[in-house]
Scaffold this motif. Sequence first.
Motif: not given
Length: 487
Positions: A283-295
């Motif tokens: 229901a609340t998967p961990l958002d891993t987008s911050a791993y990239q550190g930006g666009p």
Amino acid sequence: MKRYLYLWHRWLGIGLCLFMALWFFSGVVMLYVGYPKLTPREHLAHLPVLSLQDCCVDLAAAIDAADPQRAPASIRLSTVGGEPRYLFSYPGRSNVAVDARTGLREGFSAREQALAAARQYDPLAPLSYQGAVQEDLWSHSRALDADRPLQRVQLADADGTLLYISGQTGEVVRDASALERGWNLVGAWLHWLYPLRGVGLDGWWSNLVIYLSLTATAMAVLGAVIGVLRWRIRSPYRSGSRSPYRGFARWHHIGGLLFGVLAITWIFSGLMSMNPWRIFSSATPLDTSAYQGGPLQAPAFPVSAARALSRFAEEGLDARELEWRLIGGEGYVIGHDGAGRTRVLSMSDGQVHNRLLKEVLERAAQAIVPQGNLRSEQLESYDFYYYARAEQSMLGHLDKRLPVLRVRFDDPQQTWLHLDLYTGEVLSALDQPKRASRWLFALLHSWDWLPLLQRRPLWDIWMIAFSVGGLILSVSGVVLGWRRIRK
């Protein structure tokens, strides 16, 4: 009460034993011939070495030509139809190609582009253009959605290869040999009930598979209960047998006692493969987008593509494809050669490395949960949650190299990440529901158990023997059901 057990099992079996027989037979085929796919190694093997001649326009110009309003999810430089192309992917949108020499966005790929891509794949084989499709027997995979429509080209090579070319970028995205297509008609295509797709039932396909599997599981459980009730342990029947049945009924009874439990686990785990009612979706998967550190933007990559190719060549890597990756805000260019080997060019020091430092990936992962605790371990061998499968299996095309970094978070779902030390890619994110799926689907359905997988042909003998047992159980049920209907 017993009478109702018999009636439910009998009439459910009449409708479902044929499906079970098809599942067991096609499952054996799938052990050795998987649904057609273009693996990363096949993709790289059919690419030429990237040429430095007249290559390449600035990355920033290519990004602007692709879509100036959105940052891409991935950037590659590859050769498409004999020409260098920047290839961009975007979440939920079609893929985009930009000519790496002119900096112009490529339009919709049509017949000539498809034939050029096929000639690059196999320069010697005669070609036959087969037209465009949105979806057909061998292209049901949702992974191809960003490339539709697909152009088809038939090769007159030894394997009778049918190629699928992206209508968006012009690159080959799937190959299907005549052997694969033939066996898949009685393999994966049948096993996954793909005949129900493309005939107006596509919207119902998932629910049909789920509820057929659920009903078949209930039917098999009822059969197991009846089988035990009808087997006399202490005093045999007048005939001297422990079973009251003869002929096919006897085969069905004894087969159920021997193979019934495993048949139940296989049908049930097949149901679990469909993620019914999204029970394996957090229901609340961990958002891993911050791993990239930006666009993913050009300023993070000051080294040009031409310079990157030169640096890889100096280190002995003849790159066939480049990939731009951002990890913890730091830019890296990954070079891939034709054998699947990689090297990493760091933008911070301009050096080429065999693989990334563990500390680099740990810092990037910590940004996902800045205030949380993080534990990491470097795996030097496969274990229950990270292992390789044969290429023809459903996920066998995924490259599972060692060592790999496993990072564990203390978020509510206790998420684990597997990070590729060779490219920095997030290979998998396993939270509690997905780890449950590993037990209820992968283990019970494919017997992905290292003591068996690492001791082939022991795994093959196990899978085939019990599949034959399940087939005997199902076919005998089909015969009994047919006889009942005739009466």
